[in-house]
Motif scaffolding. Sequence first.
Motif, PDB file in Angstrom:
ATOM      1  N   HIS A 188       0.827  -1.206   0.000  1.00 16.66           N
ATOM      2  CA  HIS A 188       0.000   0.000   0.000  1.00 16.66           C
ATOM      3  C   HIS A 188       0.865   1.261   0.000  1.00 16.66           C
ATOM      4  O   HIS A 188       0.551   2.251  -0.682  1.00 16.66           O
ATOM      5  CB  HIS A 188      -0.923   0.006   1.213  1.00 16.66           C
ATOM      6  CG  HIS A 188      -2.162  -0.812   1.025  1.00 16.66           C
ATOM      7  ND1 HIS A 188      -2.853  -1.382   2.066  1.00 16.66           N
ATOM      8  CD2 HIS A 188      -2.851  -1.162  -0.099  1.00 16.66           C
ATOM      9  CE1 HIS A 188      -3.898  -2.037   1.594  1.00 16.66           C
ATOM     10  NE2 HIS A 188      -3.920  -1.929   0.289  1.00 16.66           N
ATOM     11  N   SER A 193      -3.310  -0.652  -4.451  1.00 15.40           N
ATOM     12  CA  SER A 193      -4.561  -0.637  -3.696  1.00 15.40           C
ATOM     13  C   SER A 193      -5.134  -2.048  -3.607  1.00 15.40           C
ATOM     14  O   SER A 193      -4.659  -2.976  -4.284  1.00 15.40           O
ATOM     15  CB  SER A 193      -5.583   0.294  -4.366  1.00 15.40           C
ATOM     16  OG  SER A 193      -5.933  -0.198  -5.648  1.00 15.40           O
ATOM     17  N   GLN A 194      -6.142  -2.199  -2.759  1.00 16.99           N
ATOM     18  CA  GLN A 194      -6.878  -3.456  -2.614  1.00 16.99           C
ATOM     19  C   GLN A 194      -5.967  -4.639  -2.298  1.00 16.99           C
ATOM     20  O   GLN A 194      -6.229  -5.773  -2.713  1.00 16.99           O
ATOM     21  CB  GLN A 194      -7.691  -3.756  -3.887  1.00 16.99           C
ATOM     22  CG  GLN A 194      -8.636  -2.654  -4.296  1.00 16.99           C
ATOM     23  CD  GLN A 194      -9.336  -2.971  -5.608  1.00 16.99           C
ATOM     24  OE1 GLN A 194      -9.714  -4.099  -5.883  1.00 16.99           O
ATOM     25  NE2 GLN A 194      -9.496  -1.935  -6.437  1.00 16.99           N
ATOM     26  N   ALA A 266      -2.539  -7.477  -5.196  1.00 19.36           N
ATOM     27  CA  ALA A 266      -2.978  -6.083  -5.139  1.00 19.36           C
ATOM     28  C   ALA A 266      -3.284  -5.565  -6.536  1.00 19.36           C
ATOM     29  O   ALA A 266      -3.007  -6.228  -7.540  1.00 19.36           O
ATOM     30  CB  ALA A 266      -1.918  -5.208  -4.469  1.00 19.36           C
TER      31      ALA A 266
END
Length: 268
Positions: A188, A193-194, A266
């Motif tokens: 991150h 992201s995610q 990610a």
Amino acid sequence: MTSFDAFERLIWAGRAEAFAGSFAQLCAHPVPRLLDAAGVREGVGVLDVGTGTGTVAAAACDRGATVTAVDAEPSMVELAAKAAPAAEVRLAVLPVLPFEDGTFDAVVGNFVLNHVGHPGETLAELRRVVRPGGRLALTIWTNPGAPGQTLLGRAVEAAGVQRPAHLPVLAPEDDFPRSPQGLVDLVHAAGFSQAQGETLRWDHRVEPEVWWSGPASGVAFLGQIVTGQPEEVRAEIKRQFDVLCTEFAGPDGRLVLPHQAVLVGARR
């Protein structure tokens, strides 16, 4: 290049065949999960960083992906090109990659982050070469490790050998917890992201002499410690290894070695 990076180049120089005959099968275990996390399938453009002997690259080719693979060690590049003839295999040293921004749909790295001096900078470079919306998937070894991961280190310690003080380590500002949350946080911080992480656990089954052949050939950090000892000390490390192997001996004589790793996927 940090002193850690320079040491990594030294300890892996010319050791592709020794790695292929000892630890490569262990490192192959997470490959299907790694490729799933990156969404690797037919038509996807994939970059495999730190390809080693080409296991990940070959598996991605088998899925119909368009594969580029890089490694910092020439002997690994040579073996990877043979293992994955459909892939483009190149020499490249992280954290600098010879590709344009947003070149790939996905980037995968199987245990490569354990071997770079600036993990954060490396992740930033991986983000640069992934297209917006593309995927990243990485594995690292956990710390502390599972019992099977610590067998060789225990043999070295039991022989009275200490870590040489001159061997480099990551700078404190570059290190991170080798856990799912630790890697998720690092990913991150690099702008992905995610990110989602999990711990993979499995038993690696291998003949004792095959497992010993890695350090005996100087493979990786422990191998450098083993081969750097006088002959009588190396013999004592091997004796301690044989004793400790009894804890993991299966009914067929092979070792049953519990291992665990972190997998994180990610989005760019």
